[in-house]
Design a protein around this motif. Sequence first.
Motif, PDB file in Angstrom:
ATOM      1  N   VAL A 137       0.889  -0.922  -0.182  1.00 27.48           N
ATOM      2  CA  VAL A 137       0.129   0.234  -0.395  1.00 27.48           C
ATOM      3  C   VAL A 137       0.618   1.269   0.088  1.00 27.48           C
ATOM      4  N   ALA A 138       0.292   2.638  -1.387  1.00 28.49           N
ATOM      5  CA  ALA A 138       1.128   3.013  -0.972  1.00 28.49           C
ATOM      6  C   ALA A 138       0.420   4.709  -0.170  1.00 28.49           C
ATOM      7  N   GLY A 139      -1.141   4.818  -0.436  1.00 31.46           N
ATOM      8  CA  GLY A 139      -1.872   5.969  -0.342  1.00 31.46           C
ATOM      9  C   GLY A 139      -0.821   6.990  -0.497  1.00 31.46           C
TER      10      GLY A 139
ATOM     11  N   VAL B  40      -9.918   8.901  -1.443  1.00 32.47           N
ATOM     12  CA  VAL B  40     -10.287   8.946  -0.273  1.00 32.47           C
ATOM     13  C   VAL B  40     -11.949   8.880  -0.217  1.00 32.47           C
TER      14      VAL B  40
ATOM     15  N   ALA C   1      -5.445   2.912   2.874  1.00 34.81           N
ATOM     16  CA  ALA C   1      -4.211   3.068   3.586  1.00 34.81           C
ATOM     17  C   ALA C   1      -5.146   2.570   4.849  1.00 34.81           C
TER      18      ALA C   1
ATOM     19  N   PRO D 155      -6.679   0.590   7.235  1.00 38.68           N
ATOM     20  CA  PRO D 155      -7.795  -0.222   8.157  1.00 38.68           C
ATOM     21  C   PRO D 155      -9.138   0.291   8.981  1.00 38.68           C
TER      22      PRO D 155
ATOM     23  N   GLU E  91     -12.146   0.413  11.264  1.00 37.73           N
ATOM     24  CA  GLU E  91     -12.032   0.819  12.907  1.00 37.73           C
ATOM     25  C   GLU E  91     -13.484   0.346  13.235  1.00 37.73           C
TER      26      GLU E  91
END
Lengths: 154, 594, 386
Positions: free
Chosen positions: B44-46, B52, B66, B68, B70
Amino acid sequence: MTETIQLIKSLADKHGRKRDALMPIMQAVVESESYLSDIAMTEIAKELDIATAEVYGTATFYSFLDTVPRGKYVIRVCKTITCDMHGKKRIVETIEKLLKIKLGETTQDKKFSLLYTNCIGWCHQGPAILINTTPYGDLDEEKITEIIMEYMRK
Amino acid sequence: MSDKIKVVIDGHDLDVDKGTTILDAAKSVGVRIPTLCHHEDLCVAGNCRVCVVEVEGRKTLIAACAAPVEEGMQIKTTTPKVRRARTDIMSLLVSEHNTQCTTCYRSTNCELQDLAAEYNVDSERYLSVLKPGIEVDKSSFSIEKDDSKCVRCQRCVRTCAELQHVNAITVSHKGKDMKISTFMDLPMNDVVCVNCGQCVTHCPTGALTERRYYHEIWEAIGDPDKHVVINTAPSVRVALGEMLGYPAGTRVTGQMVTSLKKIGFDSVLDTDFTADLTIIEEGHEFLERVTKALKHGEKVALPMITSCSPGWVKFIEHMYPDHLDHLSTCKSPQQMFGALTKTFYAEKIGVDPEKIVSVAAMPCAAKKYEANRPEMNDSGYQDVDAGLTTREIGHMVKQAGLDFINLPNTPYDSYMGESSGAAVIFGATGGVMEAALRTVYEVVTGREVPFKNLNIEPARGLQGIKEAAIKLENVLPAFDFLEGVEVKVAIAHGLKNARTIMEQIKKGESPYHFIEIMACPGGCIGGGGQPIPTTDEIRKKRIEAIYAEDEGMPIRKSHEVPEIAKIYEEFLEKPLGHKSHELLHTHYVKRNRY
Amino acid sequence: MDKLKRVDIIFGAYTAEKYKVLEATMKKSSEEIIEEMIESGLKGRGGAGFLTGLKWKFTAGEADPERYVVCNADEGEPGTFKDREILTTVPRKVFSGMAICAKAIGAKKGFMYLRGEYRYLLPDLHKELDIFNEHLKRFGLDFDVEIRMGSGAYICGEESALFESIEGKRGEPRNKPPYPTVAGVFSKPTVINNVETFVNAMMIMKYGAHEFKKLGTDDSRGSKLFSVSGDTPKPGIYELELGMTVEDFVNEFGDGDTKAVQVGGAAGFCVPRKKFKDTIIGFEGVPTGGSMMIFNSSRSMYNVLHNYIDFFEEESCGQCTPCRVGCQQLMKGIEAVKRGEKQSGYLKQLLNLSDTMKITSKCGLGQSVANSFSSIVENFKEEMIY
């Protein structure tokens, strides 16, 4: 060339051969040779067993890790706001006249390079500069002339 | 603590595993979030920020690729705030981009173009910040690098580092000057690039493309003085369809041959022929090395490693120059084909080899470089005049205005058009090994390999490094020294895995006798010249097609191909013979690692 | 001077006996130290304002026994120079603060990441460090501090970029989560605090949370160092209580003709004269890492903004789209408006862009460019156009 290789070997002995030794090694090479030559970067890559491109990519991220030849004394004039307000331009012009080079250039005798840099943390004493690692603040034409003359005599 | 997390995405309630990204969670309920720097092959780079999304209670938007999930997240992917931000980001990317899409090789196969169209990005929104005077780096025989089309997603850099462990390209400089560079910004031809072309297949835009040679080939076809021959590699036939309207995994062998004939090639031949030949030569080379080692106690380089993949060959030349003796001296099938085209074939059809233009249709970018290696002229001419990618072939078919889907099937021409199923599977990782074992086992024991339907399952699949062992029992008298020996083999694909194998060899800890290495993940079906995109899902489909093609072949073993027997009889004399050495074997070059 | 409360804690003289406070603190338990830190309400002095005690507590609670203490001495924000002064005059307090943190979280190794521009401080810092290490041995704390240098990259002041730099890589900020308390330098649990924060930690141990809390306001506890520069008759470093208004500040430090104050550096907010009275300096108003730049009416705010964007264009790491391209667009945009090539309405579009940068950039740098951009453009629009 062999000197560079020796230097880098000894630096790797000192800082280790893990990736996190890269910055200290590159910094030390720049301190002693004023820039990172392709030979130096290749040698560092060998010592740390990483790709040359990685060394180059990392070096070019940092504005003090030059990858083009620089003079023995690198003059970095702060161009950020308060130094700008207080006359960085006059300082640059004075140095340009004294050394007969333009901003971004190196004198023919490889003694001086003149560059801009971003904020060096002497905003209360702007305009300020760094010559290699030494900061000078509260500069005016007279003071910078004196400083440069002194370096010229060195 | 439970390992499941409850989230809501665009009104869908879902329970997902801890650690799942928002992007993957959304995908699982059919919510597609646009991405650009994301690629499932890579970490992953993000950094592009196209993905978004809005999370309730957060001031900033979150990069879905990027972040995770929650517990309790309320995620919205299409709010006005999200849409405005995405449109703005795409406008910024466009403002930095050379938007001459009409002349771009990747037009209609470009992720930026798709996204910009999808979000109807206005190219006038911002001023252009494209740096003037960017020159395309055309120094490499294989890869062209055009920084004016780069979106700085770093997929190429991650590919070169993570998948291939080559690190020929890197991110250099910072801020507005940040770009993708080689060491010292040297031309691509002067750095450790192995020409695998994985950067090309992972590039979302036209910044990295293969160097195209099809213009020259069209010219040659139009020249009545030239005899233009093309041979097609095994994995082209299971991927070309993707360029021309078929779903991934469709076999288009016969239609491909028809289209190439319609394009005007004088002869359409099968690289599989020299793949079979490779098995005969390489199989004997392997037996020779084993004989020397086990029977005569001589020091020979074992394990022996395959040399079909030119990306892999250049990799070992750069990275392990002291271990080149492990490589089989066999040329790749492409280069064997080239050498034979301008000798054996020319003689057979009575054409002056000087007039022959020898073209190879390949899934590969490195084949272009390989064709141009200075030592590859054993026929007295440049053995292979051009290596074209599957993509270039697709473009040629389109340029010819052919209705590909409705074309009839045509068989390959002869000579050098006949082959076995063993040759077809060269296209998939493990295939060369499987083909070699089918032959070597039979040469040594006089019996077929002890696998159901000749399918050596342990050699198959996408696992990075595969191992297999075959015990030799009741061998033929000539190989009595091999009685009871367990032959250990390994298969690696993707140069990251190749490095693991080589490190074992370097340390003297390699337990294997014979190793197959392919530069590209999945083998040639995932090659740098294959249709874009290539993902594991698509790799699997192409692999299935390869094995289906094998099963459908009347001959499944290289040594049973009549044309192969004939070429030895009429021309080559015997495996590893004088003529073979002259035309079918090669040597390697030590190169700099740094 | 009545509204400005000067204090003299941070630069106060060392205790007569070397490392006395540290010695006393070493007798406390990890829990006691963390408790005291939380009780003090100290917020990080780098500008982000996270509760320092909580940061320490989170890190102490991680399962991985290998932890690190990192001192962020990459003071790069334009207009800030107080950390340099701390490191010049009272480095012992910084190292002590790091050791207290190490004791609290159970770290054996600390890094001080010193910006390349402050390279000249290194010899003296090493001398102090040698003495410090000797004393640590005496207290039985298995902890050692190594100084790592930056090399001219503002973004390395961003904590995850700083970790990358220590690890020998390009200083590119990481995706968060994971946060440093979970995976910091070398992917290990890490406390990273600013130079001034560590001194404050030391001072809390010396005077107690109770005394510390008496300073400042509910939201902004303690004193704060301010770096004052620009159009002021008395530039320099001042330790002041948090909670004053910009007007209080200008009355003390302005030259009588102050037009605007940039609070928090290039990444901070520009406060125009009309808002001096109502703007509190601190977490309840405009937060600051200590940079206070004063502009009088002779200054062109266009030039000021131009200088800031030039800074960000160069100092952005360049990896994420909104920051890399956004900065270039803001620059090109204000130049085009100034030259009359774009209508003044284009400024609105640039303000929208700065909003996008604020909500989509990967790290604080890109997110904060909008602060100065919007506060200058909105308050000094006429200067942008003519």
